[in-house]
Design a protein around this motif. Structure first.
Motif, PDB file in Angstrom:
ATOM      1  N   GLY A 174      26.735 121.510  41.581  1.00 54.86           N
ATOM      2  CA  GLY A 174      27.693 122.211  40.721  1.00 54.86           C
ATOM      3  C   GLY A 174      29.130 121.976  41.154  1.00 54.86           C
ATOM      4  O   GLY A 174      29.989 121.605  40.348  1.00 54.86           O
ATOM      5  N   GLY A 175      29.400 122.173  42.435  1.00 53.72           N
ATOM      6  CA  GLY A 175      30.758 121.957  42.949  1.00 53.72           C
ATOM      7  C   GLY A 175      31.181 120.504  42.853  1.00 53.72           C
ATOM      8  O   GLY A 175      32.316 120.189  42.480  1.00 53.72           O
ATOM      9  N   PHE A 176      30.248 119.616  43.174  1.00 52.45           N
ATOM     10  CA  PHE A 176      30.546 118.180  43.104  1.00 52.45           C
ATOM     11  C   PHE A 176      30.862 117.770  41.676  1.00 52.45           C
ATOM     12  O   PHE A 176      31.805 117.008  41.430  1.00 52.45           O
ATOM     13  N   MET A 177      30.100 118.275  40.718  1.00 50.68           N
ATOM     14  CA  MET A 177      30.330 117.903  39.324  1.00 50.68           C
ATOM     15  C   MET A 177      31.639 118.471  38.795  1.00 50.68           C
ATOM     16  O   MET A 177      32.258 117.888  37.899  1.00 50.68           O
ATOM     17  N   ASN A 178      32.089 119.604  39.344  1.00 47.95           N
ATOM     18  CA  ASN A 178      33.420 120.109  38.972  1.00 47.95           C
ATOM     19  C   ASN A 178      34.504 119.143  39.430  1.00 47.95           C
ATOM     20  O   ASN A 178      35.439 118.833  38.681  1.00 47.95           O
ATOM     21  N   ILE A 179      34.385 118.660  40.661  1.00 44.14           N
ATOM     22  CA  ILE A 179      35.335 117.662  41.164  1.00 44.14           C
ATOM     23  C   ILE A 179      35.229 116.390  40.323  1.00 44.14           C
ATOM     24  O   ILE A 179      36.234 115.779  39.953  1.00 44.14           O
ATOM     25  N   ASN A 180      34.010 115.999  40.015  1.00 49.63           N
ATOM     26  CA  ASN A 180      33.742 114.821  39.190  1.00 49.63           C
ATOM     27  C   ASN A 180      34.465 114.940  37.837  1.00 49.63           C
ATOM     28  O   ASN A 180      35.145 114.013  37.398  1.00 49.63           O
ATOM     29  N   SER A 181      34.327 116.080  37.175  1.00 50.91           N
ATOM     30  CA  SER A 181      34.977 116.287  35.876  1.00 50.91           C
ATOM     31  C   SER A 181      36.493 116.237  35.993  1.00 50.91           C
ATOM     32  O   SER A 181      37.172 115.658  35.143  1.00 50.91           O
ATOM     33  N   SER A 182      37.011 116.856  37.040  1.00 49.35           N
ATOM     34  CA  SER A 182      38.463 116.841  37.242  1.00 49.35           C
ATOM     35  C   SER A 182      38.971 115.424  37.448  1.00 49.35           C
ATOM     36  O   SER A 182      39.980 115.022  36.856  1.00 49.35           O
ATOM     37  N   LEU A 183      38.285 114.664  38.280  1.00 52.27           N
ATOM     38  CA  LEU A 183      38.704 113.283  38.529  1.00 52.27           C
ATOM     39  C   LEU A 183      38.558 112.418  37.277  1.00 52.27           C
ATOM     40  O   LEU A 183      39.351 111.503  37.056  1.00 52.27           O
ATOM     41  N   GLN A 184      37.574 112.722  36.460  1.00 57.58           N
ATOM     42  CA  GLN A 184      37.408 111.994  35.204  1.00 57.58           C
ATOM     43  C   GLN A 184      38.633 112.211  34.311  1.00 57.58           C
ATOM     44  O   GLN A 184      39.167 111.259  33.739  1.00 57.58           O
ATOM     45  N   GLN A 185      39.084 113.453  34.207  1.00 58.73           N
ATOM     46  CA  GLN A 185      40.259 113.747  33.383  1.00 58.73           C
ATOM     47  C   GLN A 185      41.521 113.111  33.964  1.00 58.73           C
ATOM     48  O   GLN A 185      42.352 112.553  33.229  1.00 58.73           O
ATOM     49  N   VAL A 186      41.677 113.210  35.280  1.00 60.75           N
ATOM     50  CA  VAL A 186      42.846 112.590  35.930  1.00 60.75           C
ATOM     51  C   VAL A 186      42.838 111.081  35.719  1.00 60.75           C
ATOM     52  O   VAL A 186      43.866 110.476  35.423  1.00 60.75           O
ATOM     53  N   SER A 187      41.666 110.474  35.829  1.00 60.80           N
ATOM     54  CA  SER A 187      41.553 109.014  35.667  1.00 60.80           C
ATOM     55  C   SER A 187      41.910 108.563  34.259  1.00 60.80           C
ATOM     56  O   SER A 187      42.610 107.566  34.078  1.00 60.80           O
ATOM     57  N   THR A 188      41.447 109.316  33.251  1.00 66.18           N
ATOM     58  CA  THR A 188      41.772 108.928  31.880  1.00 66.18           C
ATOM     59  C   THR A 188      43.261 109.101  31.617  1.00 66.18           C
ATOM     60  O   THR A 188      43.887 108.257  30.966  1.00 66.18           O
ATOM     61  N   GLY A 189      43.849 110.173  32.138  1.00 66.55           N
ATOM     62  CA  GLY A 189      45.294 110.371  31.985  1.00 66.55           C
ATOM     63  C   GLY A 189      46.086 109.315  32.708  1.00 66.55           C
ATOM     64  O   GLY A 189      47.094 108.789  32.189  1.00 66.55           O
ATOM     65  N   LEU A 190      45.660 108.967  33.914  1.00 74.08           N
ATOM     66  CA  LEU A 190      46.353 107.936  34.690  1.00 74.08           C
ATOM     67  C   LEU A 190      46.237 106.572  34.016  1.00 74.08           C
ATOM     68  O   LEU A 190      47.202 105.799  33.977  1.00 74.08           O
ATOM     69  N   ALA A 191      45.073 106.281  33.446  1.00 75.45           N
ATOM     70  CA  ALA A 191      44.895 105.027  32.717  1.00 75.45           C
ATOM     71  C   ALA A 191      45.848 104.957  31.542  1.00 75.45           C
ATOM     72  O   ALA A 191      46.481 103.930  31.289  1.00 75.45           O
ATOM     73  N   ALA A 192      45.988 106.067  30.817  1.00 73.55           N
ATOM     74  CA  ALA A 192      46.912 106.099  29.669  1.00 73.55           C
ATOM     75  C   ALA A 192      48.349 105.883  30.137  1.00 73.55           C
ATOM     76  O   ALA A 192      49.103 105.125  29.542  1.00 73.55           O
ATOM     77  N   LEU A 193      48.710 106.538  31.229  1.00 73.88           N
ATOM     78  CA  LEU A 193      50.058 106.424  31.755  1.00 73.88           C
ATOM     79  C   LEU A 193      50.356 104.988  32.219  1.00 73.88           C
ATOM     80  O   LEU A 193      51.385 104.405  31.858  1.00 73.88           O
ATOM     81  N   LEU A 194      49.434 104.400  32.986  1.00 74.53           N
ATOM     82  CA  LEU A 194      49.654 103.067  33.512  1.00 74.53           C
ATOM     83  C   LEU A 194      49.631 102.001  32.417  1.00 74.53           C
ATOM     84  O   LEU A 194      50.434 101.070  32.425  1.00 74.53           O
ATOM     85  N   SER A 195      48.727 102.155  31.464  1.00 74.00           N
ATOM     86  CA  SER A 195      48.638 101.127  30.427  1.00 74.00           C
ATOM     87  C   SER A 195      49.787 101.263  29.446  1.00 74.00           C
ATOM     88  O   SER A 195      50.245 100.296  28.869  1.00 74.00           O
TER      89      SER A 195
END
Length: 195
Positions: A174-195
């Protein structure tokens, strides 16, 4: 109207679930026994497999969303589709994903997550190359290529999520998947920003 419809359906489904399914609380520990957020982060920092799983997620999301967000504009400006025709890309993509996801899940169960992930990861390079280098084409060609894109990129995500969730013990998931979800959102936002 779509938001009202989705909200209404959500309330109806939630009511049916609450009324028909028994409570599933046997796995919940007493509050005093539950590890806090620092414990979750400590587990990740101490476990190389968890770190690799999260890195895989970050790389996949960044790679995926550095292309996906530009598909509509690229199809209009470079390929010559109208806005109305671009909607067919997502309609067809959603339909083929619905069916291909089931097939990919079964293939992963039968042949193993890693093998199916590797196959679809390699295959995903083909439609990504074709989409990002596409010149004006008839709509049916565009739909074939983008449908293949949705199939193979979804085909990467399904076994990868299974591999990612398998690196932690059930009581830590449960805790790991919360971190997983957060990093997923950060990664998609960072991809949008960088691209």
């Amino acid at each position: 109207a779509p938001f009202v419809m989705i909200g209404t359906l959500a309330v109806m489904i939630f009511s049916l679930v609450a009324w028909n399914l028994p409570p599933m609380v046997s796995h919940i520990m007493k509050k005093a026994d539950r590890p806090g957020p620092n414990h979750v982060i400590k587990n990740i920092l101490e476990d190389k497999n968890q770190q690799r799983a999260l890195l895989l997620l970050i790389v996949m999301m960044m790679g995926h969303f550095s292309v996906v967000q530009f598909i509509a504009d690229y199809m209009e400006l470079n390929v010559g589709l109208t806005k109305e025709q671009v909607t067919y890309i997502y309609l067809v993509g959603g339909i083929v994903s619905l069916f291909s996801s089931i097939i990919v899940g079964r293939l992963a169960d039968k042949f193993g997550n890693y093998r199916i992930f590797a196959i679809f990861a390699v295959l995903s390079a083909v439609p990504i190359y074709l989409i990002t280098n596409m010149t004006p084409q008839p709509i049916y060609v565009v739909l074939l290529i983008t449908a293949f894109f949705f199939i193979v990129t979804g085909g990467r995500i399904i076994p990868s999520q299974s591999m990612i969730t398998s690196v932690v013990k059930p009581q830590q998931r449960g805790g790991f998947m919360n971190i997983n979800s957060s990093l997923q959102q950060v990664s998609t936002g960072l991809a949008a920003l960088l691209s």
